[in-house]
Design an enzyme around this catalytic site. Structure first.
Site, PDB file in Angstrom:
ATOM      1  N   ARG A 185      -2.216  -0.773   5.494  1.00 18.51           N
ATOM      2  CA  ARG A 185      -3.432  -1.314   4.883  1.00 18.51           C
ATOM      3  C   ARG A 185      -3.164  -2.684   4.271  1.00 18.51           C
ATOM      4  O   ARG A 185      -4.022  -3.561   4.259  1.00 18.51           O
ATOM      5  CB  ARG A 185      -3.960  -0.348   3.808  1.00 18.51           C
ATOM      6  CG  ARG A 185      -4.595   0.901   4.369  1.00 18.51           C
ATOM      7  CD  ARG A 185      -4.923   1.898   3.261  1.00 18.51           C
ATOM      8  NE  ARG A 185      -3.742   2.570   2.736  1.00 18.51           N
ATOM      9  CZ  ARG A 185      -3.728   3.395   1.696  1.00 18.51           C
ATOM     10  NH1 ARG A 185      -4.853   3.626   1.034  1.00 18.51           N
ATOM     11  NH2 ARG A 185      -2.629   3.988   1.300  1.00 18.51           N
ATOM     12  N   CYS A 230       0.864  -1.184   0.000  1.00 16.32           N
ATOM     13  CA  CYS A 230       0.000   0.000   0.000  1.00 16.32           C
ATOM     14  C   CYS A 230       0.894   1.226   0.000  1.00 16.32           C
ATOM     15  O   CYS A 230       1.683   1.405  -0.915  1.00 16.32           O
ATOM     16  CB  CYS A 230      -0.984  -0.029   1.162  1.00 16.32           C
ATOM     17  SG  CYS A 230      -0.227  -0.139   2.794  1.00 16.32           S
TER      18      CYS A 230
END
Lengths: 297, 174
Positions: free
Chosen positions: A257, A252
């Site tokens: 994430r 990410c």
């Protein structure tokens, strides 16, 4: 496992049901005083370093992704000695069951869990739905910080290679399955950070060539819990045509994430070989002469 | 629920007597432009504490950040968004005829660090004139010892808040 697993019927479908606990399970353990001893420690890991201090699950202890798990000088995780100190101070020994929860649909909780895995801590679980679900259910919060008895956590050297990818690994991996979990705007190169966040941190926008765009949030239901196994399979297996034996890299912007997606693929769908590229876009988008693709596809 | 300020917050943090120490503390660094008195007093309070107590004090500032005045509620178009904060923060500056500056902030309870930064700037710049606000050094956010408590990375949001306050003051006072 020091503490029994949560035999929730939703979890039973997952490849590794023992990696999740429900808010009911945790509340039940709190009621019988089973939290905060050496068997079971609950940790809160948030984006906002003060959120824990505004009120947290009774008995929970704070761990900060930045101050506790990242090295203060080198862009890397802490070493075995510092990790032993961080865990020991929180009353965690090598056999303790650790349940982690946090804000933002458990991004930072998943990130902490992934770092714990670098050190081979065996029994580490997420609270399904995280902080938001606990709060939404009107469950108890407190500002009372538990008095923790420090214990001795062994100094364990990190073992990065099975679940962590570095830039050179990713360069060598181009052409094999790669999952970009950022928002569509970041993937296409329009944005350098999540929508609504500061647009900083990278000189170039776009994605690593060949990466598939599967935003992390697709694995989360509206209440922040993980979607059921069938729904997850529809996304990652049917639609994205990934198979559990694939060698996969997820990334990410800084690896938080993608820790969420790493958790989904590894523990919920049982993929054998998923590595999180924590350098992610803040490294790739600043690196000289690495290949970049732009556009939505 | 136990109030966090019991261990080292503002109630017993000794702020009341902090003012007269201000000049000595700031003057230790000859390269610095001094902070205005109220902000310097806050800095002295923070610097006298351990990193853990600094977080408690920051939480007090977060807790005490007032709601937006009625005239701004529901008027997002009148507020400036500070994008550099991790969590959404909105601010607006008013300049009175006598050049006194007022600042108002809005940030959600899920963003206590951002709220705490806003609280420091609200209290520390209270009642200052246009000239005094513009004279606040841009590195002020780094003078509270918060880098080690919340990480320097997170302080960027406060730098941005101060920059945007000064920009609004400049544009609304000409």
């Amino acid at each position: 496992m020091a503490v029994s697993t949560d035999h929730n019927s939703k979890f039973a479908d997952y490849a590794h049901p023992e990696r999740l606990v429900s808010t009911e399970w945790l509340a039940g353990h709190l009621n019988v005083g089973a939290v905060g001893n050496r068997d079971l420690v609950v940790l809160e890991s948030d984006e906002d370093v003060l959120l824990y201090d505004t009120g947290h699950i009774p008995g929970a202890v704070k761990v900060d992704w930045h101050l506790d798990l990242n090295d203060a000088v080198t862009r890397d995780y802490v070493d075995g000695e510092r990790f032993a100190q961080v865990l020991g101070e929180r009353g965690i020994d090598r056999d303790t069951t650790v349940v982690i929860y946090g804000d933002k649909s458990n991004w930072w909780a998943a990130y902490a869990l992934w770092v714990f895995t670098l050190f081979g801590h065996e029994d580490v679980r997420l609270l399904d739905g995280g902080r938001a679900k606990w709060v939404a259910e009107g469950r108890e919060l407190t500002r009372d910080v538990p008095a923790q008895t420090a214990v001795g956590y062994p100094v364990v050297e990190r073992n990065d290679s099975p679940i962590r990818a570095f830039k050179d690994d990713v360069l060598a991996h181009i052409g094999q399955p790669m999952v970009d979990v950022r928002s569509p705007g970041e993937f296409s190169g329009e944005l350098l950070h999540m929508p609504d966040y500061p647009q900083e941190g990278a000189m170039r926008g776009g994605h690593i060539p060949g990466a598939r765009s599967v935003p992390w949030a697709r694995a989360a239901a509206e209440d922040g819990t993980f979607k059921g196994r069938a729904e997850l399979e529809a996304i990652y297996l049917t639609e994205q045509e990934l198979t559990p034996t694939d060698d996969i890299v997820a990334y990410c912007r800084i690896g938080e994430r993608s820790s969420h997606t790493w958790f989904v693929l590894t523990h919920l769908l049982g993929f054998d070989s998923v590595r999180n590229y924590d350098g992610s876009w803040t490294e790739w988008g600043n690196a000289v002469r690495v290949p970049i693709e732009v556009g939505a596809k | 629920m136990i109030d966090g300020r019991a261990n080292g917050g503002r109630a017993n943090g000794g702020r009341a007597n902090g003012g007269h120490m201000t000049e000595g503390r700031v003057a230790e660094d000859p390269a610095s432009i001094p902070l205005p008195a109220a902000l310097a007093e806050i800095a002295v309070d923070f610097l006298a504490m351990s990193a853990r107590d600094r977080l408690t004090l920051l939480l007090d500032f977060s807790d005490e950040l007032p709601e937006l005045p009625e005239r701004y509620v529901g008027h997002a178009e009148l507020l400036e968004r500070v994008d550099e904060c991790q969590s959404p923060l909105f601010l607006v500056v008013e300049v009175e005829r006598d050049a006194t500056v007022h600042r108002f902030f809005q940030a959600p309870p899920e963003a206590p660090t951002t709220r705490g930064f806003a609280g420091i700037l609200r209290e520390g710049l209270d009642g200052l004139t246009v000239g005094e606000v513009l004279a606040v050094p841009d590195d002020a956010p780094y003078r509270f010892g918060l880098g080690e408590a919340v990480s320097p990375l997170r302080l960027r949001g406060m730098v941005a808040m101060l920059g945007r306050i000064k920009r609004q003051v400049r544009s609304k006072s000409t």
